[in-house]
Design a protein around this motif. Sequence first.
Motif, PDB file in Angstrom:
ATOM      1  N   ARG A 332      41.682  48.443  33.825  1.00 35.43           N
ATOM      2  CA  ARG A 332      40.027  49.232  33.858  1.00 35.43           C
ATOM      3  C   ARG A 332      39.350  49.404  35.026  1.00 35.43           C
ATOM      4  O   ARG A 332      39.738  50.603  36.139  1.00 35.43           O
ATOM      5  N   VAL A 333      39.474  48.340  36.232  1.00 34.43           N
ATOM      6  CA  VAL A 333      38.558  48.243  37.171  1.00 34.43           C
ATOM      7  C   VAL A 333      39.908  48.368  38.328  1.00 34.43           C
ATOM      8  O   VAL A 333      39.521  49.322  39.644  1.00 34.43           O
ATOM      9  N   GLY A 334      41.287  48.255  38.292  1.00 36.99           N
ATOM     10  CA  GLY A 334      42.101  47.726  38.849  1.00 36.99           C
ATOM     11  C   GLY A 334      41.996  49.662  38.775  1.00 36.99           C
ATOM     12  O   GLY A 334      42.858  49.855  40.267  1.00 36.99           O
ATOM     13  N   GLN A 336      40.383  52.125  38.982  1.00 28.56           N
ATOM     14  CA  GLN A 336      39.444  52.666  39.918  1.00 28.56           C
ATOM     15  C   GLN A 336      39.843  52.397  40.830  1.00 28.56           C
ATOM     16  O   GLN A 336      39.246  53.205  41.982  1.00 28.56           O
TER      17      GLN A 336
END
Lengths: 394, 596
Positions: A332-334, A336
């Motif tokens: 999820r964050v990677g 982004q």
Amino acid sequence: MTTNYQLKRADFIFKNENDWEEVLSKNINRSPQELINELISSELKGRGGAGFPTGLKWKLSAEAVDETKYVICNADEGEPGTFKDREILSRVPFKVLTAMAVCGHVIGAKEGYIYLRGEYFFLQPELNKAIGEFEYYCKEINLDFKIRIFMGSGAYICGEETALFESMEGKRGEPRNKPPYPSSCGYMGKPTVINNVETLAHTFTIFKYGAKRFYDLGVQYSRGSKLFSVSGDTPKPGIYELELGMSLADFVDEFGDGDTKAVQVGGASGFLVPRKRFSETAIGFQGKLTGISLPTGGSMMLFNSSRSMFNVLDNYLEFFREESCGQCTPCRVGCQQLLKGIKAVKRGEKNAQYLDKLLRLAETMQYTAKCGLGQSVANSFSSIVENFREEMIY
Amino acid sequence: MAKNIKITINGVTVEIEPGTTILEAARQTGVIIPTLCYHKDLCVAGNCRVCVTEIVGQKRLTAACATPCEEGMEVLTNSLKVRNSRKHIIELLLSEHNADCTRCYKNGNCELQLLASEYKIMTQDFIRLVPFKKYSIDMFSPSIIKDDSKCIRCQRCVRTCAELQGVNALTVAHKGDQMKITTFFEKTMNDVVCTNCGQCINHCPTGALVEKNYIEEVWDAIADKTRHVVVQTAPAVRVGLGEELGFEPGSRVTGKMVAALKRLGFDAVMDTDFTADLTIMEEGTELLTRLKKVLVDRDEEVKLPMATSCSPGWIKYIEHMYPDYLDHLSTCKSPQQMFGALAKTYYAKARNLDPEKIVSVSIMPCTAKKFEANRPEMHDSGYRDVDYVLTTRELAIMIKQAGIDFMKLEDMHYDRLMGESTGAGVIFGATGGVMEAALRTAYELVTGRDVPFENLNIAPVRGMDGVKEASVKIENPLKEWAFLDGVELKCAVAHGLVNAKKVMDSIRSGETSYHFIEFMACPGGCLGGGGQPIPTSPEIRRKRAEAIYAEDEGMPLRKSHLNPEVIKIYKDFLDKPLGEKSHQLLHTKYTARERF
């Protein structure tokens, strides 16, 4: 280069001799063990991209002890640049249905589902008609096997097998922890065989012609033929059945426009191969003796020199940023961070060394993401950034 | 089970039971693997990936919480690959998190902060994602504040709301970077089926879910010399508060708590246990009256089983989920609201105070109590019955702010009039306690004898089983209760709303036929309430329960009807249970609510 590297066309999948009834009735009278052995000796590997040995998959589910088991055909064809399953289902649906029923016979399942990609709603009427005809024949030969279509809703992640089960169970499509694996605990917690549409179609070939006919195609570790969805900068986009093991150079000779700069093998979650590596790259599963071997679900995107590799990567990362299910942190964050990161470098807000930081982050995603989606973002990211670093910066 | 799997963790060979996860195996052998999405109360999610470990021979790392050990596995929990990956993951979480720690309510009790501190994340290498997001803060609920900018998407709250409570007010919506924890149609927490139980707060590792605190309001009231500030303390607070102030779980700090409240400047420190005893008088009488109406008068308007009404989370749950069963609820207010109504009437009169000048504060293990105090019908004293509800955690904050060295405090006693209690009032704090207290009194009222359980301890209703059943056969009752002779009083106890659902469904389907049921919204009862110290776990709740029952055993009086102040209030003010004054001040009505 060995002769194995030559590009060879094959014609099994779409050859329609309308003999599915014969293939079905012949094979459901063979013992499950015999059929499993046939599959194992064909060395067929999953055609969805991951390449798990199909015979072993069936064997594990057959060995699982449970009264209820399921066969699921994964038709959630969502990988960018892949469009072969749609063609199989519309042109030779009975091959897939037959293979599902044989699989049901092998593992002891009475129910099968086709998880159809939401955007393929237009295939539904014809497919239902085929299923009706198929089930009518099953009744005639006293085969207790029902097939239903389950419509997906458009999430890429639902092509991941455990997210697909969750979706079918009416839950949010998020991948599960593995183990347990589908062979013991799949749809509704029951032993489940889940195969890609094309894989099932190949088992039809194997059950019809025997394992040897299939095994004789391709090269060591990468047996048989495979459908390729060819797109991008090519004069002849389309679907082609080719033997595995060809070199990318041969492939580009055949399909390129004379100005091919790079080929993306395996869609957004696959690898980008730059021109300088065409000849040392083969298309097939890991384990070949020479060169690099790239597995693929069949997507082959060709890019010529007019294309900006930054834009290509930006496009892929946009896709992943949106299609990550969002449950696990690295994915999820990677996604982004990778997307925002390359844009920042391009704009000069971060220096070029930031790309190295992002490469290490991509590696972490590969190691730690919960499912294949997050794990494979690094494939395209690293292969594009490493090979076209200057295009990322300037 | 035989210990028959051998694995090595960081080179040390350990034998473990089959089925043990890597995380459990590591903990058993003294190796700490950090976690975020893992919680002992909940199913394994494996989504934060902080607990990744290396299995020698595998390229990918594996989530220790979700991976069972296999024979011969070689696990590394602190290899360079693990360290680098784990650090990356913490950095990623921080990049998406509004890490404004000094301005965060959970500053100092945040699992993400602790991890960041352990891994010494001193730089901001990755791009801060917070400014790019449209995060919102939901402050509409009187109990719970939900701040999406602090959320790390571990889904502990979602699993809590589903698995422990069966409410599903919180859920996951959207995907990718838009993925968020939200409610049905993204309405406010005040506008959905949320019961305000606060279990999501107790299970949240960060400051994304916190109670709405009224600390400053209470400080202001205390400072205002024209106001008379009374405070009540719920039974479960005395076995939880210590955890926030340096004591081990299961420590009883009743006397110190009273002393601390007096030092904080409250004008009177009294006990919710008093109104718990009063509740037993009212509710016990109500039960016996209902039994008579059903068994003797054959009144079909009167419904059995009767359900307890002390837990405001449970009340809001039944109002949403089983609105057609509201007449099964006891009409008794919760002890907090009884206290509130009496503080501004009975207490005001006895102390010759203007009720308008009284500020009524309660210290509760509960966040739903904040909502309850806010209900429009809770104004029977002519004023808002309870002005401010503080959780156990908020009280601890006030004690720390006031510079009170809690450990060194001498024990003090509650103030008179509404400060006396019995062991029966104390055990309200544990699951099964209301039932046990009610049986102790009702049985004696009916038969003139003690309940037929050793030392008054009604063991079948104690313990942490989700649904407990007990039955008491009534033999040789007093003359006026002759109709109950031979009746087997069937009781059930449910705690955690997921268990309440099971019992309610069994009533609806006709599978069970109880007379009396105790429902508590939170696991373990109030001692596991949403306002209790964080962390919580089955082990911690068990220790708090032991403390509650020890407190009960240590009380000279252990039956509500023997409480001298209860006897006094009936003599001086209320007249009799279910009398006219009681009806006016101590009983209430319920509101059917929609699910959507």
